[in-house]
Design a protein around this motif. Sequence first.
Motif, PDB file in Angstrom:
ATOM      1  N   PHE A  77     -48.670   1.512   8.527  1.00 16.62           N
ATOM      2  CA  PHE A  77     -48.505   0.060   8.555  1.00 16.62           C
ATOM      3  C   PHE A  77     -48.029  -0.460   7.196  1.00 16.62           C
ATOM      4  N   ARG A  78     -47.186   0.300   6.532  1.00 16.81           N
ATOM      5  CA  ARG A  78     -46.743  -0.091   5.198  1.00 16.81           C
ATOM      6  C   ARG A  78     -45.236  -0.318   5.176  1.00 16.81           C
ATOM      7  N   VAL A  79     -44.801  -1.157   4.239  1.00 18.08           N
ATOM      8  CA  VAL A  79     -43.374  -1.363   3.980  1.00 18.08           C
ATOM      9  C   VAL A  79     -43.199  -1.512   2.483  1.00 18.08           C
ATOM     10  N   ALA A  80     -42.230  -0.807   1.914  1.00 19.93           N
ATOM     11  CA  ALA A  80     -41.913  -0.970   0.494  1.00 19.93           C
ATOM     12  C   ALA A  80     -40.775  -1.985   0.383  1.00 19.93           C
ATOM     13  N   CYS A 122     -47.457   4.164  19.879  1.00 20.05           N
ATOM     14  CA  CYS A 122     -48.581   4.711  19.134  1.00 20.05           C
ATOM     15  C   CYS A 122     -48.759   3.973  17.820  1.00 20.05           C
ATOM     16  N   TYR A 123     -49.991   4.016  17.318  1.00 20.81           N
ATOM     17  CA  TYR A 123     -50.310   3.572  15.969  1.00 20.81           C
ATOM     18  C   TYR A 123     -50.748   4.807  15.183  1.00 20.81           C
ATOM     19  N   GLY A 124     -51.287   4.585  13.996  1.00 18.21           N
ATOM     20  CA  GLY A 124     -51.742   5.705  13.179  1.00 18.21           C
ATOM     21  C   GLY A 124     -50.644   6.215  12.271  1.00 18.21           C
ATOM     22  N   ILE A 125     -50.889   7.333  11.652  1.00 18.57           N
ATOM     23  CA  ILE A 125     -49.943   7.940  10.711  1.00 18.57           C
ATOM     24  C   ILE A 125     -49.389   9.203  11.353  1.00 18.57           C
ATOM     25  N   TYR A 171     -46.806 -10.379   2.255  1.00 18.01           N
ATOM     26  CA  TYR A 171     -48.108  -9.762   1.981  1.00 18.01           C
ATOM     27  C   TYR A 171     -48.745  -9.139   3.214  1.00 18.01           C
ATOM     28  N   LEU A 172     -48.051  -9.193   4.363  1.00 17.27           N
ATOM     29  CA  LEU A 172     -48.636  -8.639   5.581  1.00 17.27           C
ATOM     30  C   LEU A 172     -47.539  -8.049   6.472  1.00 17.27           C
ATOM     31  N   PRO A 173     -46.894  -6.959   6.041  1.00 19.57           N
ATOM     32  CA  PRO A 173     -45.803  -6.378   6.823  1.00 19.57           C
ATOM     33  C   PRO A 173     -46.237  -5.228   7.733  1.00 19.57           C
ATOM     34  N   GLY A 174     -47.527  -5.115   8.017  1.00 24.78           N
ATOM     35  CA  GLY A 174     -48.033  -3.919   8.695  1.00 24.78           C
ATOM     36  C   GLY A 174     -47.478  -3.689  10.084  1.00 24.78           C
ATOM     37  N   HIS A 175     -47.086  -4.741  10.792  1.00 22.99           N
ATOM     38  CA  HIS A 175     -46.547  -4.572  12.145  1.00 22.99           C
ATOM     39  C   HIS A 175     -45.034  -4.681  12.178  1.00 22.99           C
ATOM     40  N   ALA A 176     -44.396  -4.600  11.008  1.00 21.80           N
ATOM     41  CA  ALA A 176     -42.952  -4.735  10.919  1.00 21.80           C
ATOM     42  C   ALA A 176     -42.246  -3.421  11.220  1.00 21.80           C
ATOM     43  N   HIS A 177     -41.071  -3.540  11.824  1.00 20.50           N
ATOM     44  CA  HIS A 177     -40.159  -2.422  11.996  1.00 20.50           C
ATOM     45  C   HIS A 177     -38.927  -2.674  11.127  1.00 20.50           C
ATOM     46  N   ALA A 178     -38.182  -1.621  10.826  1.00 22.99           N
ATOM     47  CA  ALA A 178     -36.945  -1.741  10.050  1.00 22.99           C
ATOM     48  C   ALA A 178     -35.812  -2.108  11.007  1.00 22.99           C
ATOM     49  N   ASP A 179     -35.877  -3.319  11.547  1.00 19.67           N
ATOM     50  CA  ASP A 179     -35.038  -3.681  12.690  1.00 19.67           C
ATOM     51  C   ASP A 179     -34.127  -4.873  12.436  1.00 19.67           C
ATOM     52  N   THR A 180     -33.864  -5.222  11.189  1.00 18.01           N
ATOM     53  CA  THR A 180     -33.098  -6.424  10.888  1.00 18.01           C
ATOM     54  C   THR A 180     -31.723  -6.385  11.564  1.00 18.01           C
ATOM     55  N   SER A 218     -33.283   0.311   7.010  1.00 18.39           N
ATOM     56  CA  SER A 218     -32.933  -0.940   6.338  1.00 18.39           C
ATOM     57  C   SER A 218     -34.108  -1.497   5.542  1.00 18.39           C
ATOM     58  N   SER A 219     -35.322  -1.245   5.993  1.00 13.56           N
ATOM     59  CA  SER A 219     -36.535  -1.540   5.231  1.00 13.56           C
ATOM     60  C   SER A 219     -37.324  -0.245   5.119  1.00 13.56           C
ATOM     61  N   GLU A 220     -37.956  -0.023   3.984  1.00  9.67           N
ATOM     62  CA  GLU A 220     -38.629   1.255   3.733  1.00  9.67           C
ATOM     63  C   GLU A 220     -40.018   1.248   4.370  1.00  9.67           C
ATOM     64  N   VAL A 221     -40.058   1.555   5.671  1.00 11.47           N
ATOM     65  CA  VAL A 221     -41.340   1.668   6.364  1.00 11.47           C
ATOM     66  C   VAL A 221     -41.972   3.009   5.995  1.00 11.47           C
TER      67      VAL A 221
END
Length: 388
Positions: free
Chosen positions: A252-255, A219-222, A190-199, A245-248
């Motif tokens: 700050f979103r991940v699907a 950087c942050y932002g869109i 429920y809180l993946p905002g700081h995640a990267h697709a880095d598995t 690998s993860s749909e960033v």
Amino acid sequence: MQSLAVQARWLTKRLEIHLLGNHLFANAKALVFAGLFFQGEEAEAWLHKGLAIIARELPEQILADGGHFERSTMYHALAFEDMLDLCNIAQVYAPTRHAQIKGWREVARKMRGWLTAMCHPDGEIGLFNDAALGIAPSVAELLGYADRLALAGPQVQAAQFRHLASSGYVRLEAPDMLALLDVAPIGPDYLPGHAHADTLTFECSFHGQRVFVNSGTSCYGISAERLRQRGTAAHNTVVVDGENSSEVWGGFRVARRARPLSLKISHENGDRIACSHDGYRRLPGQPVHRRTWFVNGQLRIEDAVSGRFGHAQARFHLHPDVKVQLVAGGSTVSLALPDGHEIRCEVERGVASLEPSTYHPRFGVSQATHCLVVELVDGLSVVRIDWN
């Protein structure tokens, strides 16, 4: 200017609406500080609210191994600073007054142990998920603060291997080599905002120098650059058919996100860590990436992708201070460190090439560097690294 009472009531309301992430510690800490500094009914209410929030959220946000649940080394350091502040003020103003305070010091000790486990020999954090140097206090400053509060870290054997099982990282050491391995989920669902697709990424130092590095966060932002830095290709792992690998997405979103599978750890004739993830199963051929790290005098990294796919690349981003040369018909990569040491990477399976890349150790900083790219052949690549 609003009175302190009005500001505190506003803050209390805000906390009831937004109690997620690292902001929790700073906001709840403000209520505890105000409640302890002042006397009276209202101050007691602030204190009660702050303590209640911390008591409810601390067991969820700080995992059993001491790591912060967002799996960001930078946000862990920020949360650790807040935890030290809470221990500090409780020690001075309310050493025995509240039952909730009694467990804080042990939590802080575990957080200290996790932080030190996730550092390179240069004394600073590895760059996992949203992480950059210079935002949180330095590790040396945090450890000095903890020492002044007599908060020693947990007793950890001086072993070559440490598994931070709750958060999902591995610290692997050998003479003149340190590797930090990511076999973790990307963060709380429920809180993946700081995640990267880095598995299944990793970082590695040799002879005290960072050599293989994640790209970091500048950087942050869109923006397209924000999205690129969160993408799989900006990390030391495998990209399948050009997908993450993860749909960033967004800032700050991940699907759909990758989840680690089938972690196997053994220490027979060396240290072997193997793990898969299911992040690419959403693709038509349902491919699965499995990576194995094996250390026995050398570091051997094997990547295997099963299922149907078009192409896959294992990517190894180099620190800007490392000079790289592709030699011997493209199967050997020479890495020259600033101190004169040479690292040799033998591509035993796969097709190697070099690409320009960038490294972002701090916000607003972009440094030119190189990425070793190994194209998998028949779903397999093997890279052997010798630093002796």
